[in-house]
Design a protein around this motif. Structure first.
Motif, PDB file in Angstrom:
ATOM      1  N   LEU A  63       0.956  -1.241  -0.038  1.00  0.00           N
ATOM      2  CA  LEU A  63       0.014  -0.036   0.031  1.00  0.00           C
ATOM      3  C   LEU A  63       0.921   1.247  -0.126  1.00  0.00           C
ATOM      4  N   ASN A  64       2.169   1.169   0.432  1.00  0.00           N
ATOM      5  CA  ASN A  64       2.881   2.428   0.582  1.00  0.00           C
ATOM      6  C   ASN A  64       4.087   2.314  -0.256  1.00  0.00           C
ATOM      7  N   GLY A  65       4.039   1.437  -1.380  1.00  0.00           N
ATOM      8  CA  GLY A  65       5.168   1.380  -2.413  1.00  0.00           C
ATOM      9  C   GLY A  65       6.503   1.088  -1.852  1.00  0.00           C
ATOM     10  N   SER A 140      -3.247  -0.663  -5.910  1.00  0.00           N
ATOM     11  CA  SER A 140      -1.946  -0.152  -5.550  1.00  0.00           C
ATOM     12  C   SER A 140      -0.853  -0.597  -6.555  1.00  0.00           C
ATOM     13  N   LEU A 141      -1.168  -1.391  -7.684  1.00  0.00           N
ATOM     14  CA  LEU A 141      -0.345  -1.790  -8.729  1.00  0.00           C
ATOM     15  C   LEU A 141      -0.195  -0.952  -9.694  1.00  0.00           C
ATOM     16  N   VAL A 157      -6.198  -6.181 -15.222  1.00  0.00           N
ATOM     17  CA  VAL A 157      -6.044  -6.315 -13.605  1.00  0.00           C
ATOM     18  C   VAL A 157      -7.079  -6.527 -13.182  1.00  0.00           C
ATOM     19  N   GLU A 158      -7.209  -7.414 -11.975  1.00  0.00           N
ATOM     20  CA  GLU A 158      -8.339  -7.456 -10.914  1.00  0.00           C
ATOM     21  C   GLU A 158      -7.691  -7.808  -9.573  1.00  0.00           C
ATOM     22  N   GLY A 159      -8.296  -7.118  -8.461  1.00  0.00           N
ATOM     23  CA  GLY A 159      -7.724  -7.370  -7.237  1.00  0.00           C
ATOM     24  C   GLY A 159      -8.804  -7.883  -6.172  1.00  0.00           C
ATOM     25  N   THR A 160      -8.040  -8.152  -4.853  1.00  0.00           N
ATOM     26  CA  THR A 160      -9.134  -8.720  -3.783  1.00  0.00           C
ATOM     27  C   THR A 160      -9.460  -7.714  -2.819  1.00  0.00           C
TER      28      THR A 160
END
Length: 245
Positions: A63-65, A140-141, A157-160
């Protein structure tokens, strides 16, 4: 028979640990690493070396790179190489940001992310099909993560993030225990959304190194090839220790 009559058999030294050529840089976390998870030693059909990078929580990295953590990862990677690792990988796909710097620092092969497979998989697909990515956190990607390893910015792209279990346990650390059935459902839901929005997808790459336990279920659900950190690292290791025929 004298000493001079015995043919020498020289054993090469220079390492502290032998027989485990792959070093894995681990984030600092306490969620359960079930069979298939990169951080479970029983996942691998060969010995590996683990090194936890203190302070590198999943939340901080994803989340914070991974802000401010490059020196810590470099030091940990160098330590693994000093111990005996001939190559380095990491247990977070978002560490593509450090791909070039880690490879330059340790001067051994480095594979920071399962996403490195995207160009290979794309090259294998028929015309008109493309690779899709399931990640733990779509938001975040960033383009920087993709640019670092040559992945097209327009990749589906898909996230959770909107799931019930996977993201909240792994990234938010809201619990140390995890409902595996719910976590699997989060992965399946993300995969279904991905192909529904992009019907031209011909294969899936799982970004997150905690997703291999669910790869077979996703393959069954979508009927598409699924690649993950397990598929990549077994290939990576095959070059470090080629099979003798």
């Amino acid at each position: 028979m004298t000493r001079n009559d015995i043919a020498p058999r020289l054993a090469r030294g220079g390492k502290s640990i032998y027989g485990a050529p792959l070093g894995i840089l681990m984030l600092e976390a306490r969620f359960p690493r079930i069979a298939g998870d990169m951080g479970n030693g029983e996942t691998w059909p060969f010995p590996v070396l683990f090194r936890v990078v203190r302070g590198a929580s999943p939340e901080r990295v994803v989340l914070n790179g991974a802000a401010g953590l490059l020196p810590d990862f470099v030091d940990a990677a160098r330590d693994l190489v000093d111990l005996g690792a001939d190559a380095i990988t990491t247990n977070c796909g978002f560490l593509t940001l450090f791909q070039a710097e880690l490879a330059a620092a340790v001067r051994v092969p480095v594979a920071t992310s399962s996403l490195l497979q995207v160009p290979w998989v794309q090259a294998m697909l028929p015309p008109g099909q493309r690779v899709g990515v399931v990640t733990v956190s779509k938001s975040s990607l960033t383009p920087a993560h993709l640019d670092a390893i040559g992945v097209p910015r327009d990749i589906p792209v898909e996230g959770t993030e909107d799931g019930r279990e996977f993201f909240r346990v792994l990234i938010r650390a809201e619990a140390q225990d995890m409902d595996v059935a719910l976590a699997e459902q989060d992965i399946l839901d993300a995969g279904r959304r991905l192909v529904a929005r992009h019907p031209d997808i011909g294969a899936i790459v799982l970004e997150c190194t905690n997703m291999p336990p669910y790869a077979a279920a996703l393959r069954d659900e979508l009927g598409l090839p699924v690649y993950d950190i397990y598929s990549m690292i077994t290939w990576f290791h095959a070059g470090l220790r080629p099979r003798r025929f």
